[in-house]
Scaffold this motif. Structure first.
Motif, PDB file in Angstrom:
ATOM      1  N   GLN A 108      14.051  52.122  64.458  1.00  0.00           N
ATOM      2  CA  GLN A 108      15.143  52.607  65.295  1.00  0.00           C
ATOM      3  C   GLN A 108      14.961  54.076  65.631  1.00  0.00           C
ATOM      4  O   GLN A 108      14.732  54.907  64.760  1.00  0.00           O
ATOM      5  N   THR A 109      15.075  54.385  66.905  1.00  0.00           N
ATOM      6  CA  THR A 109      15.098  55.781  67.343  1.00  0.00           C
ATOM      7  C   THR A 109      16.526  56.301  67.213  1.00  0.00           C
ATOM      8  O   THR A 109      17.477  55.516  67.075  1.00  0.00           O
ATOM      9  N   PRO A 110      16.714  57.626  67.243  1.00  0.00           N
ATOM     10  CA  PRO A 110      18.087  58.158  67.194  1.00  0.00           C
ATOM     11  C   PRO A 110      18.984  57.579  68.296  1.00  0.00           C
ATOM     12  O   PRO A 110      20.158  57.302  68.060  1.00  0.00           O
ATOM     13  N   TRP A 111      18.436  57.393  69.506  1.00  0.00           N
ATOM     14  CA  TRP A 111      19.229  56.827  70.591  1.00  0.00           C
ATOM     15  C   TRP A 111      19.643  55.387  70.284  1.00  0.00           C
ATOM     16  O   TRP A 111      20.783  54.991  70.535  1.00  0.00           O
ATOM     17  N   LEU A 119      20.040  54.110  67.360  1.00  0.00           N
ATOM     18  CA  LEU A 119      21.047  54.138  66.293  1.00  0.00           C
ATOM     19  C   LEU A 119      22.421  54.486  66.862  1.00  0.00           C
ATOM     20  O   LEU A 119      23.416  53.815  66.581  1.00  0.00           O
ATOM     21  N   VAL A 120      22.488  55.538  67.698  1.00  0.00           N
ATOM     22  CA  VAL A 120      23.768  55.975  68.264  1.00  0.00           C
ATOM     23  C   VAL A 120      24.345  54.908  69.189  1.00  0.00           C
ATOM     24  O   VAL A 120      25.541  54.577  69.122  1.00  0.00           O
ATOM     25  N   SER A 121      23.511  54.354  70.067  1.00  0.00           N
ATOM     26  CA  SER A 121      24.001  53.334  71.004  1.00  0.00           C
ATOM     27  C   SER A 121      24.453  52.084  70.265  1.00  0.00           C
ATOM     28  O   SER A 121      25.439  51.440  70.652  1.00  0.00           O
ATOM     29  N   TYR A 155      28.509  52.517  61.246  1.00  0.00           N
ATOM     30  CA  TYR A 155      27.428  53.292  60.606  1.00  0.00           C
ATOM     31  C   TYR A 155      27.204  52.842  59.159  1.00  0.00           C
ATOM     32  O   TYR A 155      26.079  52.532  58.754  1.00  0.00           O
TER      33      TYR A 155
END
Length: 433
Positions: A41-44, A46-48, A98
């Motif tokens: 998972q990239t940060p994007w 994870l956030v999305s 989260y």
């Protein structure tokens, strides 16, 4: 009737949760389509993923809140409840998504997922733990959105069970349908349905007091009294909304909870509030009391009230009669009972109800009877006591649960003598005349 489940509320909340889950599936699917569990998972991502799950919980919570009115009419008040439920559940959904993702990832990492194949049982265990946590927080959010502290706990329990069942069924559905969007649509819809159903069920099972609408436009509806102050009136923001009756004021009355006691207060100037046929300004409420506001008639109920709240002597008489095959309480029935100055009936609590000496005295559950008997076993027009040649006769008015004298059901009219044990449905009296 005391512990009856409001099936209308359960249906509305379950369907609202299901629709919310189906609507919330769309942003989750847009974000997670074609992703795999093995993919880093990239940060994007994870956030999305977190925001899409928060939108899912917001949709479920908002629609469940909108369904509290138990009506298909999308009123301004329902819109406000939907918006409040969505915003609160969306905000709670961010940390919920989260931490549930953290729990899911750590369980899979603990069993070596990625380095080696793992069984579906481990995947289900991780999913159940993750969704149980998410359901708990989502349900608490729905309870918080109802603006009742007591509902936070109830909502949390309902959401926990709903999340557990939804998480338990997600992976089997995924395997059954071959994965992809169909399994996620079904899974999220089931989760929403179970959260709505379980929150509604927990509320019903833990309710302490409620009103049933016996007459009026909303006949058959039930209103839970789960707040310290519950207002009754025509305005939408009332806890007990009595719509479609011009005789009902926007804020007509209020019921206040003081510990285990409930007090009814009149707020209207003209129409007023009637309790068991008598106009009141302030009065305590007891199980089975009948409240009349304009053309509306409501019955008040307490959880497990009735036999458990009667005096010990009366409960003992009821047990003795049950052993003898009778459901009525025999209260001092004796042909030698002392005569009273005015002919009357005396109930199991010693209250006296005087009889008319020249005209019939009507008895029943409706508030326009001469003697109002707020008992669910008593018909609205149950019986009458008619004066005749210096004595009195009891007449049954085709009641549903019967009229009894001396433990025997009467058909038509029966002459009364001093000390007769009289029973209307399950309500016992002694005749003195």
């Amino acid at each position: 009737m005391n512990d009856a489940i409001d099936q209308r509320e359960l249906t509305f909340m379950a369907l609202a949760g299901l629709i919310g889950g189906a609507l919330g599936w769309l942003p989750v699917e847009l974000v997670n389509h074609n992703r795999t569990l093995n993919e880093a998972q990239t940060p994007w991502m994870l956030v999305s993923g977190i925001l899409s799950m928060a939108l899912l919980l917001g949709a479920i919570g908002g629609l469940i809140m909108a369904a509290e009115g138990k009506s298909l009419e999308f009123t301004p008040h329902a819109k406000r409840r939907l918006l409040r439920g969505f915003l609160i559940c969306f905000a709670i959904g961010i940390p919920s998504a989260y931490y549930s993702d953290v729990v899911f990832t750590k369980i899979l990492a603990y069993v070596g997922f990625g380095a080696q194949p793992v069984s579906i049982a481990y995947l289900m265990a991780a999913r159940v733990a993750s969704w149980t946590l998410m359901g708990l927080m989502a349900g608490a959010g729905v309870g918080l959105a109802s603006l009742s502290l007591r509902n936070i706990f109830k909502g949390g329990i309902g959401g926990w069970v709903g999340g557990f069942i939804g998480g338990l069924t997600f992976d089997p559905l995924n395997a059954l349908t071959g994965g992809g969007l169909v399994s996620r649509l079904i899974g999220f819809s089931v989760i929403g349905l179970m959260i709505g159903l379980m929150i509604g069920l927990v509320r019903e099972l833990t309710k302490s007091a409620w009103l049933n609408v016996e007459a009026g436009r909303l006949r058959g509806r039930s209103f839970n009294l789960d707040r310290a102050v519950a207002t009754l009136g025509r305005a939408e923001e009332n806890v007990v909304g009595l719509f479609g009756d011009s005789g009902v004021q926007p804020r007509h009355a209020v019921i206040e909870r003081h510990g285990n006691n409930y007090v009814l207060k009149n707020l209207a100037v003209q129409q007023g509030v009637f309790l068991n046929g008598n106009r009141i300004e302030t009065a305590g409420l007891n199980e089975g009391d009948r409240i009349r506001i304009s053309d509306y008639e409501l019955s008040f109920h307490l959880k497990r009230a009735g036999a458990g709240s009667r005096p010990a002597a009366v409960r003992q008489e009821l047990r003795q009669d049950a052993a003898a095959g009778s459901a009525s309480a025999r209260v001092a029935a004796s042909p030698h009972a002392p005569r009273m100055a005015t002919p009357c009936l005396v109930d199991a609590n010693g209250r006296r109800y005087e009889l008319h000496s020249q005209t019939p005295t009507t008895l029943g559950r409706a508030t326009d009877n001469d003697i109002v008997i707020p008992d669910a076993s008593v018909s609205r027009r149950h019986a009458s006591i008619v004066p005749h040649n210096g004595s009195f006769a009891l007449r049954d008015l085709a009641s549903q649960n019967g009229t009894f004298v001396g433990g025997q059901r009467i058909d038509g009219t029966r002459q009364l003598v001093n000390g007769d044990d009289v029973r209307l449905g399950d309500a016992p009296f002694v005749f003195h005349g």
